[in-house]
Enzyme design. Structure first.
Site, mmCIF file in Angstrom:
data_model
loop_
_atom_site.group_PDB
_atom_site.id
_atom_site.type_symbol
_atom_site.label_atom_id
_atom_site.label_comp_id
_atom_site.label_asym_id
_atom_site.label_seq_id
_atom_site.Cartn_x
_atom_site.Cartn_y
_atom_site.Cartn_z
ATOM 1 N N LYS A 97 0.866 -1.191 0.000
ATOM 2 C CA LYS A 97 0.000 0.000 0.000
ATOM 3 C C LYS A 97 0.893 1.229 0.000
ATOM 4 O O LYS A 97 1.865 1.288 0.779
ATOM 5 C CB LYS A 97 -0.897 -0.038 1.248
ATOM 6 C CG LYS A 97 -1.911 1.081 1.351
ATOM 7 C CD LYS A 97 -2.776 0.908 2.617
ATOM 8 C CE LYS A 97 -3.839 1.968 2.769
ATOM 9 N NZ LYS A 97 -4.647 1.783 4.001
ATOM 10 N N SER A 173 -9.603 2.128 3.032
ATOM 11 C CA SER A 173 -8.721 2.810 2.119
ATOM 12 C C SER A 173 -7.779 1.879 1.341
ATOM 13 O O SER A 173 -7.209 2.298 0.338
ATOM 14 C CB SER A 173 -7.870 3.816 2.874
ATOM 15 O OG SER A 173 -7.009 3.160 3.786
ATOM 16 N N SER A 197 -9.709 -0.126 7.350
ATOM 17 C CA SER A 197 -9.141 0.043 6.003
ATOM 18 C C SER A 197 -8.536 -1.214 5.411
ATOM 19 O O SER A 197 -8.246 -1.239 4.217
ATOM 20 C CB SER A 197 -8.086 1.144 6.002
ATOM 21 O OG SER A 197 -8.704 2.396 5.887
#
Lengths: 532, 112
Positions: A97, A173, A197
């Site tokens: 990420k 996210s 997330s």
């Protein structure tokens, strides 16, 4: 379909690479082929002009780091040739990420303000994964600074699509991470979970997402959002891979004073022990609670999607058949306050963490002429940040203002204590319920269409309604695929356990996988991959 | 912060402008309207916190997980180490001269 290495589990890839059956370079080649087949046009920070084709592709990566990955794969292959062990994750393709620093890569946090930032060092969990032989393929897309639940707030667009239906969001996210893993563009992804997330997008994309206990994994090198809640964790296609990956990243770190001094068990050793004698709870407070009506936005008490509720009960039955004791009606009375408290705590911490972006030390600086330093700050931050960071900064400053601090911030911290007490009571070994884990839905709905919620920051935040309590309490949470709704979208269920009980959660998750291994839904694959 | 509120918990234009100035954010009119609207929407959600009784003595913590003596990380030695990163870090700065970070003028303002 390009059946092959891109769809294998991390454990199987590492087994074959370590045994010399297949080269890490070949795994990388096949992964890159898959990426080029499903990605579509690369996300950029240019003004976004949506094309119909964007809603048919995944767009999971902000950057691919092919040359770097090639070097890592060759080093793994050389180690095998030299008779050395390249590590438990040898040759496993990894999506990181883009909120983690990875040395020598552009590390953007999904923001224009860090668009040209090249990380001078690697985050601890990244360094540990690479030391274990994992090959970092690219940096996965995310909501800007992780501020969102759909991945649409990224400065790098097109936004990722959900592999099961790319016209829908992958969640957020960590949407790029879960989309990449679901589509075979990586076997594992390192992601973060501040309110859900990891777990919410894992549920939306039909993959396994683990948020470890606060302090289980070092935050060093993670671009900070809300430092009392942020947790690095794992995204994988099965529970075994989650355990394998957690074992590699967990543990104390001299560079992070919150990384707890708790021994890291061998998560795989006990994985197949089954659930005989374990007590798994169900709480009505996770099925019916106050959240905004998706159509009107009005905050009211309502039930979650009945198909998701049914999936949780089916999961409970599977675990009961496998020998677990199901404990019903566990009161978790403060669950519905998780989001309101989060609106305060996370914003205060985000505002504080985002003050460092000033156009002086690193990142974007407004290049035009200015009258002085303060105007440079204003122009840099005004142009560098998107709407969501601006919103969080302003809210954080408002609720921590001297005259409001008592009503908002202090009260939110007290509510965090109340949420923690709910879990302490449920898990208390001498208490009424004595749970080893609480089984809940991961999300109140399945994946929604791109553009349907984005812009409404309240409704979007409530996508984390059922995941955020674990962040307040600091406890671990594991989201598992548990079937599909009538529209063919994945449903996730969540296991929550006491501090540092990841091993038990993984064990229950593995037992659920085995109990449902023969069910038809287990063999479904995203159409996008099936038609390759 | 200016005391001007249309009603409790509603962020007025004046309060909003003050926050924007403190946050050092240049905003266009469309952004201002969106942001103030969303802030007030979030405040309405936050109001749920006021609806419950909270014992004044309820303790607060810096994060959810309590660390015991055994689990608290060891404090690392206060010892310099050469991270060899200085050049890489300086290379990230938008403007550098002779290894100094360069910023625009800081206008002098008379103190009130």
């Amino acid at each position: 379909m390009t059946a092959g290495l891109a769809d294998l589990s991390a454990r199987e890839i590492a087994r074959r690479v370590r045994g010399g059956e297949v080269a890490a370079s070949e795994v990388l080649d096949q992964t890159l082929v898959r990426i080029h087949e499903v990605e579509g046009r690369a996300p950029t920070s240019d003004p976004y002009d949506p094309q119909p084709r964007d809603r048919e592709r995944i767009h999971a990566y902000i950057s691919l780091v092919e040359a770097r990955a090639r070097g890592q794969a060759e080093a793994v292959d050389q180690a095998v040739r030299d008779g050395q062990d390249p590590g438990p994750l040898a040759g496993v393709p990894l999506a990181v990420k883009d909120i983690f620093c990875v040395e020598g890569t552009r590390s953007t946090a999904g923001s224009k303000i860090l668009e040209n930032f090249t990380a001078p060092y690697s985050a601890t969990p990244v360094a540990r994964l690479e030391a274990a032989g994992a090959v970092t393929v690219g940096k996965a897309n995310l909501d800007e600074f992780t501020f969102g639940s759909s991945n649409e707030s990224s400065a790098f667009l097109p936004p990722p699509g959900n592999p099961w239906d790319p016209s829908r969001v992958p969640g957020g996210s960590s949407g790029g991470s879960t989309a990449a893993v679901a589509a075979g563009e990586a076997a594992l992804s390192l992601a973060t979970d501040t309110a859900g997330s990891i777990r919410q997008p894992a549920a939306f994309c039909g993959v396994v997402g683990l948020k470890p206990t606060y302090g289980r994994v070092s935050r060093y090198g993670l671009i900070a959002f809300a430092s009392s809640l942020d947790c690095p964790g794992t995204v994988s296609r099965d529970v075994t891979d989650a355990g394998l990956m957690l074992g590699a990243i967990a543990g104390e770190d001299p560079a992070d004073a919150t990384a707890a001094a708790v021994e890291v068990p061998d998560y795989l050793a006990e994985l197949e022990r089954g659930v005989e004698g374990l007590r798994v709870g169900l709480s009505p407070n996770y099925f019916r609670l106050a959240y905004p009506d998706p159509e009107t936005g009005e905050l009211r008490e309502q039930s979650i999607d009945p198909q998701i509720e049914a999936a949780v009960h089916r999961a409970a039955e599977s675990l009961a058949k496998a020998g677990a004791e199901i404990v019903e009606d566990v009161p978790m009375p403060h669950t519905h306050l998780g989001i309101p408290a989060y609106f305060v705590i996370s914003r205060v911490e985000a505002a504080s963490n985002l003050h460092r972006y000033d156009g002086v030390k690193y990142g974007y600086r407004f290049p035009g002429s200015v009258t002085g330093l303060r105007e440079m700050y204003r122009e840099t931050r005004g142009r560098g940040f998107g709407l969501q960071p601006k919103l969080r900064i302003l809210m954080g400053m408002y609720v921590s203002g001297e005259q409001y601090e008592r009503d908002y911030y202090r009260r939110a911290l007290q509510v965090r204590s109340l949420i923690r007490q709910d879990f302490d009571r449920a898990f208390n070994a001498d208490g009424k319920h004595r749970l080893d884990a609480l089984l809940t839905p991961t999300t109140p709905t399945t994946a929604f269409e791109l553009g349907r919620v984005y812009g409404d920051s309240v409704l979007m935040q409530y996508a984390d309604l059922l995941t955020v309590p674990a962040n307040h309490a600091g406890i671990p949470g594991l989201s598992l695929p548990a079937g599909f709704d009538s529209g063919g979208l994945p449903i996730g269920v969540q296991l929550l356990g006491p501090d540092f009980s990841e091993g038990t959660l993984l064990r229950i998750g593995r037992s659920f996988e085995l109990a449902t291994a023969d069910e038809a839904w287990r063999s479904r694959r995203p159409a996008l991959i099936e038609t390759l | 912060m200016p005391e001007e509120h249309s009603n409790r918990g509603e962020i007025s234009v004046n309060v909003f402008d003050h926050l924007v100035e403190l946050a050092a954010l240049a905003l266009d009119p469309e952004e201002r309207e969106y942001l103030r609207g969303e802030l007030n929407g979030q405040l309405r959600a936050i109001r749920a916190l006021e609806a419950i009784e909270v014992d004044e003595d309820l303790p607060i913590t810096s994060h959810g997980v309590p660390y015991s003596e055994a689990t608290r990380p060891t404090i690392r030695l206060d010892k310099a180490r050469d991270a060899m990163l200085a050049e890489a870090i300086l290379a990230q700065a938008p403007m550098v001269e002779n290894r100094y970070l360069v910023v625009p003028d800081i206008p002098q303002e008379a103190l009130e």
